[in-house]
Design a protein around this motif. Sequence first.
Motif, mmCIF file in Angstrom:
data_model
loop_
_atom_site.group_PDB
_atom_site.id
_atom_site.type_symbol
_atom_site.label_atom_id
_atom_site.label_comp_id
_atom_site.label_asym_id
_atom_site.label_seq_id
_atom_site.Cartn_x
_atom_site.Cartn_y
_atom_site.Cartn_z
ATOM 1 N N PRO A 182 0.816 -1.226 0.000
ATOM 2 C CA PRO A 182 0.000 0.000 0.000
ATOM 3 C C PRO A 182 0.844 1.268 0.000
ATOM 4 O O PRO A 182 0.514 2.239 -0.691
ATOM 5 N N LEU A 183 1.941 1.257 0.756
ATOM 6 C CA LEU A 183 2.823 2.422 0.773
ATOM 7 C C LEU A 183 3.483 2.606 -0.592
ATOM 8 O O LEU A 183 3.639 3.742 -1.070
ATOM 9 N N GLY A 201 1.090 4.308 -2.769
ATOM 10 C CA GLY A 201 0.981 5.722 -2.421
ATOM 11 C C GLY A 201 2.127 6.536 -2.998
ATOM 12 O O GLY A 201 1.917 7.632 -3.542
ATOM 13 N N TYR A 242 -4.973 -0.456 -1.087
ATOM 14 C CA TYR A 242 -4.040 -0.198 -2.174
ATOM 15 C C TYR A 242 -4.444 1.025 -3.007
ATOM 16 O O TYR A 242 -3.583 1.803 -3.417
ATOM 17 N N PRO A 268 -4.263 4.939 -0.877
ATOM 18 C CA PRO A 268 -2.975 5.651 -0.862
ATOM 19 C C PRO A 268 -2.586 6.182 -2.238
ATOM 20 O O PRO A 268 -2.052 7.290 -2.361
ATOM 21 N N ALA A 281 -4.672 9.226 -2.920
ATOM 22 C CA ALA A 281 -4.226 10.364 -2.110
ATOM 23 C C ALA A 281 -3.014 11.030 -2.759
ATOM 24 O O ALA A 281 -2.933 12.267 -2.821
ATOM 25 N N GLY A 282 -2.072 10.223 -3.258
ATOM 26 C CA GLY A 282 -0.907 10.791 -3.932
ATOM 27 C C GLY A 282 -1.278 11.530 -5.199
ATOM 28 O O GLY A 282 -0.803 12.643 -5.456
ATOM 29 N N VAL A 335 -0.591 14.451 2.638
ATOM 30 C CA VAL A 335 -0.729 13.118 2.063
ATOM 31 C C VAL A 335 -0.366 12.047 3.084
ATOM 32 O O VAL A 335 -0.928 10.934 3.067
ATOM 33 N N TRP A 369 -2.745 9.027 4.006
ATOM 34 C CA TRP A 369 -2.311 7.625 4.008
ATOM 35 C C TRP A 369 -2.666 6.950 5.330
ATOM 36 O O TRP A 369 -3.015 5.769 5.358
ATOM 37 N N ALA A 418 -6.216 6.084 5.063
ATOM 38 C CA ALA A 418 -6.386 4.988 4.110
ATOM 39 C C ALA A 418 -6.063 3.646 4.767
ATOM 40 O O ALA A 418 -6.775 2.652 4.559
ATOM 41 N N ALA A 419 -5.005 3.600 5.561
ATOM 42 C CA ALA A 419 -4.654 2.360 6.259
ATOM 43 C C ALA A 419 -5.736 1.977 7.262
ATOM 44 O O ALA A 419 -6.081 0.792 7.408
ATOM 45 N N LEU A 452 -11.361 10.630 2.771
ATOM 46 C CA LEU A 452 -9.942 10.766 2.436
ATOM 47 C C LEU A 452 -9.646 12.153 1.872
ATOM 48 O O LEU A 452 -8.675 12.816 2.269
#
Length: 497
Positions: free
Chosen positions: A133-134, A137, A174, A177, A180-181, A221, A225, A228-229, A478
Amino acid sequence: MFLAATDPAAPPPHTGGLLAVIPGTAGLLTVAALGIGLLLLLIIKVRLQPFVALLGVSLAVGLAAGLSVTELFGTVQKSDAVSMIETGMGGILGHVALIIGLGTMLGAILEVSGGAEVLSDRLLRLFGERRAPLAMGVTGLIFGIPVFFDVGIFVLAPIVYAAAKSGGRSILLYCMPLLAGLSMTHAFLPPHPGPVAAAGLLHVDLGWVVLMGLVCGLPAVLAAWGYAAWIGERLFVGVPADMVEAAEEARAAIAAERAAVAAERAVAGGGRAERPVPLGTVLAVIGTPLTLILLATFSSIALPPSTGRSVLEFFGHPFVALTLALLMAYYLLGIRRGWSRASLGTVSTASLKPVGNILLVVGAGGVFGAVLKGSGVATALSDAFHHVGLPVIVLAYLLALVLRVAQGSATVAIVTTAGIVVPLIEGQHLSQAHLALVIMAISAGSIFASHVNDGGFWMVSKYFGITERDTLTSWTVLESVLSVAGFAVAALVSLVV
């Protein structure tokens, strides 16, 4: 300022329109309120195209405030006379059109060359499955700089599907993130239309917009994130089978297109196969214009006038920096890998098709700002807002937020708010850094609470197979977290800048 269509030293000449019935500041404020209400009505209820709605409301506000037809349109007899509409439209597009056009073509070359896939694949391997997930992002954050939000979703959605299927967890872990970016870069960083348009209207150097966009956007962001998690662990959404099939068809079409380019290269280069895009090349193409623009901004502050400073300022001008980056992309991602000049031209031309609507809306926003200023409505709004006692940065955020929630379009919210904010900052002698923070506040307000009147809401819902209710719980919140966090950083930094 380029929005001015009349001599600021001249006394207010307008006594017609509504002002004949409601004199003075009260009449101008009434015109402003009715104009904004009419704009929202035309966009929300009538479903009128925002470009047409902004132009129509600009004319209505100008006439109601007492502007003459000559002031709005100029005269037929004097060909050299510039009308208020021409001043507003031309002033903003002269600053915005080149930057958006160059940035759009740059993003298209990165997209078609496979740069996004190389970036995401390398990050997924680097972070590992547990931190996928990171990785998504970070992919959205980097790839979102040169490409539009919707293009980013289209290109990167298949990678999200694959990561979610491999991990066996909710797709929200997934896609959120990633979104969001993409949303942060779209709202806070050039060459995206919103911050570029606001910079043009408020006369802010793009280097400061880039710097403050990073200062405000990166903490925002990170907050997004975190949400989002949290929501991804509590709300399970499976990978949409129909969208996976559609994505596979789309990727097959892209693969066929790339195979044609590879075949062309094989003929021209003696059978050599096309190699994957190096990750360093992708990062260099994306990072070059931002680095050059920032160097030019810092050199104007830290260095005395000199040849070296002039060179940095030349190469750091947004037009030059983006042109160099585009030429780098043409060579490193195209010609060196076997693309013909015809292929590069086709990709570049196709990428500009959706830009027309954006530029027209931005230009109409410039017209709206010019009419507000030339009619005296903006001055009345400025006086009224000063009496409220709130800082300009707070008013800018709230205005953009209300317009965003009411009509859905972030671009309309930004250009309308910027036109209203321009007179609020006149005479305050704010620094470029502080003005850039005002733009960040406007941009943050323009992404608050994406819901059913926003095309992005439905794109997220349909691409990732999320029900409307779950989209409100995940995506809408979000965006609100991203908005509030970005504004909070901008407001805090403004206290010391």
